[in-house]
Motif scaffolding. Structure first.
Motif, PDB file in Angstrom:
ATOM      1  N   LEU A  37       0.827  -1.211   0.000  1.00 58.42           N
ATOM      2  CA  LEU A  37       0.000   0.000   0.000  1.00 58.42           C
ATOM      3  C   LEU A  37       0.859   1.258   0.000  1.00 58.42           C
ATOM      4  O   LEU A  37       0.397   2.327  -0.423  1.00 58.42           O
ATOM      5  CB  LEU A  37      -0.938  -0.002   1.205  1.00 58.42           C
ATOM      6  N   GLY A  38       2.090   1.137   0.485  1.00 60.83           N
ATOM      7  CA  GLY A  38       2.975   2.294   0.440  1.00 60.83           C
ATOM      8  C   GLY A  38       3.391   2.664  -0.968  1.00 60.83           C
ATOM      9  O   GLY A  38       3.872   3.775  -1.208  1.00 60.83           O
ATOM     10  N   GLN A  39       3.194   1.726  -1.931  1.00 56.20           N
ATOM     11  CA  GLN A  39       3.644   1.963  -3.296  1.00 56.20           C
ATOM     12  C   GLN A  39       2.513   1.954  -4.322  1.00 56.20           C
ATOM     13  O   GLN A  39       2.758   2.168  -5.510  1.00 56.20           O
ATOM     14  CB  GLN A  39       4.673   0.891  -3.684  1.00 56.20           C
ATOM     15  N   ALA A  40       1.295   1.658  -3.882  1.00 55.91           N
ATOM     16  CA  ALA A  40       0.156   1.589  -4.810  1.00 55.91           C
ATOM     17  C   ALA A  40      -0.952   2.510  -4.320  1.00 55.91           C
ATOM     18  O   ALA A  40      -0.977   2.921  -3.163  1.00 55.91           O
ATOM     19  CB  ALA A  40      -0.361   0.153  -4.907  1.00 55.91           C
ATOM     20  N   GLU A  41      -1.870   2.839  -5.211  1.00 55.27           N
ATOM     21  CA  GLU A  41      -3.022   3.624  -4.802  1.00 55.27           C
ATOM     22  C   GLU A  41      -3.910   2.814  -3.873  1.00 55.27           C
ATOM     23  O   GLU A  41      -3.995   1.582  -3.964  1.00 55.27           O
ATOM     24  CB  GLU A  41      -3.822   4.069  -6.042  1.00 55.27           C
ATOM     25  N   ALA A  42      -4.591   3.508  -2.970  1.00 55.57           N
ATOM     26  CA  ALA A  42      -5.398   2.833  -1.957  1.00 55.57           C
ATOM     27  C   ALA A  42      -6.507   1.989  -2.585  1.00 55.57           C
ATOM     28  O   ALA A  42      -6.724   0.830  -2.194  1.00 55.57           O
ATOM     29  CB  ALA A  42      -6.003   3.869  -1.005  1.00 55.57           C
ATOM     30  N   GLY A  43      -7.224   2.559  -3.559  1.00 56.75           N
ATOM     31  CA  GLY A  43      -8.320   1.837  -4.176  1.00 56.75           C
ATOM     32  C   GLY A  43      -7.854   0.587  -4.892  1.00 56.75           C
ATOM     33  O   GLY A  43      -8.454  -0.491  -4.767  1.00 56.75           O
ATOM     34  N   THR A  44      -6.769   0.706  -5.656  1.00 54.41           N
ATOM     35  CA  THR A  44      -6.230  -0.455  -6.358  1.00 54.41           C
ATOM     36  C   THR A  44      -5.770  -1.516  -5.377  1.00 54.41           C
ATOM     37  O   THR A  44      -6.009  -2.710  -5.571  1.00 54.41           O
ATOM     38  CB  THR A  44      -5.055  -0.027  -7.253  1.00 54.41           C
ATOM     39  N   GLY A  45      -5.100  -1.077  -4.302  1.00 52.08           N
ATOM     40  CA  GLY A  45      -4.648  -2.029  -3.288  1.00 52.08           C
ATOM     41  C   GLY A  45      -5.800  -2.771  -2.647  1.00 52.08           C
ATOM     42  O   GLY A  45      -5.747  -3.991  -2.443  1.00 52.08           O
ATOM     43  N   ALA A  46      -6.878  -2.053  -2.319  1.00 58.20           N
ATOM     44  CA  ALA A  46      -8.039  -2.685  -1.693  1.00 58.20           C
ATOM     45  C   ALA A  46      -8.672  -3.709  -2.624  1.00 58.20           C
ATOM     46  O   ALA A  46      -9.145  -4.763  -2.174  1.00 58.20           O
ATOM     47  CB  ALA A  46      -9.061  -1.626  -1.300  1.00 58.20           C
ATOM     48  N   LEU A  47      -8.696  -3.418  -3.912  1.00 60.97           N
ATOM     49  CA  LEU A  47      -9.271  -4.362  -4.880  1.00 60.97           C
ATOM     50  C   LEU A  47      -8.400  -5.602  -5.018  1.00 60.97           C
ATOM     51  O   LEU A  47      -8.901  -6.735  -5.074  1.00 60.97           O
ATOM     52  CB  LEU A  47      -9.437  -3.677  -6.238  1.00 60.97           C
ATOM     53  N   LEU A  48      -7.084  -5.418  -5.058  1.00 63.15           N
ATOM     54  CA  LEU A  48      -6.191  -6.569  -5.208  1.00 63.15           C
ATOM     55  C   LEU A  48      -6.239  -7.487  -3.992  1.00 63.15           C
ATOM     56  O   LEU A  48      -6.163  -8.710  -4.132  1.00 63.15           O
ATOM     57  CB  LEU A  48      -4.757  -6.084  -5.448  1.00 63.15           C
ATOM     58  N   VAL A  49      -6.392  -6.906  -2.798  1.00 63.68           N
ATOM     59  CA  VAL A  49      -6.444  -7.729  -1.587  1.00 63.68           C
ATOM     60  C   VAL A  49      -7.688  -8.610  -1.583  1.00 63.68           C
ATOM     61  O   VAL A  49      -7.710  -9.670  -0.951  1.00 63.68           O
ATOM     62  CB  VAL A  49      -6.383  -6.831  -0.328  1.00 63.68           C
ATOM     63  N   GLN A  50      -8.736  -8.209  -2.324  1.00 56.71           N
ATOM     64  CA  GLN A  50      -9.931  -9.043  -2.430  1.00 56.71           C
ATOM     65  C   GLN A  50      -9.642 -10.380  -3.102  1.00 56.71           C
ATOM     66  O   GLN A  50     -10.435 -11.318  -2.996  1.00 56.71           O
ATOM     67  CB  GLN A  50     -11.011  -8.306  -3.232  1.00 56.71           C
ATOM     68  N   MET A  51      -8.506 -10.501  -3.769  1.00 55.61           N
ATOM     69  CA  MET A  51      -8.151 -11.754  -4.426  1.00 55.61           C
ATOM     70  C   MET A  51      -7.862 -12.862  -3.415  1.00 55.61           C
ATOM     71  O   MET A  51      -7.682 -14.018  -3.801  1.00 55.61           O
ATOM     72  CB  MET A  51      -6.942 -11.537  -5.333  1.00 55.61           C
ATOM     73  N   GLY A  52      -7.834 -12.519  -2.134  1.00 59.74           N
ATOM     74  CA  GLY A  52      -7.693 -13.558  -1.120  1.00 59.74           C
ATOM     75  C   GLY A  52      -8.811 -14.584  -1.198  1.00 59.74           C
ATOM     76  O   GLY A  52      -8.596 -15.788  -0.978  1.00 59.74           O
TER      77      GLY A  52
END
Length: 285
Positions: free
Chosen positions: A80-95
């Motif tokens: 998250l320190g290197q990506a946008e917050a929204g994109t990071g939140a979407l990628l974490v959904q891949m769990g």
């Protein structure tokens, strides 16, 4: 769902969505692994003294601390320190898709057509997100996907492991993860003492918010809802978290909503929805 519980669920969604933004603020003042270490220390201090566990459960908790504490949370904070917050939140959904595949491989669960379509949509959404300008390089995406994978492995371990109360699980996992993440901070980061000395509201506020509000308060309320309602009725609420993070990222961080985030995000959320929501149960059939 009664109005009181619905409002409670929406409050949890807001706490978790804002948590993504708070982490972004926090890593501007504290190195990510140091921030993760301080978060774990606070969680352990608040939970471990009041939630003892049997000694025989410690090996399991140590394994879980490596997958959930170090692999999931540490990489989440770095990514998250290197990506946008929204994109990071979407990628974490891949769990969720990762957890579905692990359940098929290790628990013998069968894939329905609905779940196969959900998996295809989710991974297709990641491909769309990867083509957008929200990620400055492949590194943040890799870190966030590994974080999601760490969450998935942890869910599999929890499902197969001993029955430990949720707050005890959170507290002891945090305690056992402290030395792991602290060593990582010592090895890969520098200036920790000066960062703590100069950190302001963003840094120390992030330690408090991620530990108390996100990990203890929100999860405590969530487990209360789980005792009163079936998972099928709560799953749609959890899918609102990345949507909230995207909106908050635009409002509070000035992030942009480009076509890649919009299309890829819709694909990821739709895919996860197909995997986790039992629509017949949701409709009371």
């Amino acid at each position: 769902m009664p109005l009181r519980d619905l409002l409670l669920g929406l409050s949890i969604v807001m706490i978790w969505a804002l948590n993504i933004i708070v982490i972004k603020w926090g890593v501007t003042e504290l190195p990510p692994l140091l921030l993760t270490t301080l978060r774990f220390i606070l969680v352990a201090a608040l939970l471990v003294p009041f939630h003892p566990v049997a000694r025989r459960h410690l090996p399991f908790l140590l394994l879980l601390s490596a997958t959930f504490g170090t692999l999931h949370f540490a990489l989440l904070f770095i990514g998250l320190g290197q990506a946008e917050a929204g994109t990071g939140a979407l990628l974490v959904q891949m769990g969720t898709p990762f957890a579905t595949l692990l359940a098929v491989l290790f628990l013998g669960e069968r894939l329905s057509v609905k779940r196969v379509v959900g998996l295809a949509l989710s991974f297709g959404g990641v491909v769309v997100l990867a083509g957008g300008p929200s990620l400055p390089s492949a590194l943040p995406m890799t870190l966030l996907l590994l974080s999601a994978f760490g969450w998935a492995v942890s869910q599999l371990l929890i499902k197969m492991g001993p029955n430990i109360p949720p707050l005890a699980l959170a507290g002891w996992t945090a305690l056992l993860a402290v030395p792991q993440v602290a060593i990582g901070s010592w090895w890969f980061e520098s200036g920790q003492v000066s960062a703590m000395a100069t950190a302001g509201w963003f840094g120390w506020g992030a330690v408090f918010y991620t530990a108390v509000m996100s990990s203890i308060v929100a999860y405590g309320m969530w487990y209360g809802l789980l005792r009163r309602h079936p998972v099928s009725r709560l799953a749609p609420l959890s899918l609102m978290v990345p949507m909230g993070a995207v909106v908050l990222g635009i409002v509070l961080l000035g992030e942009s909503l480009n076509v890649h985030v919009l299309i890829g995000g819709v694909m990821v959320i739709a895919g996860v929805a197909l995997i986790v929501i039992r629509f017949r149960a949701l409709l009371g059939r």
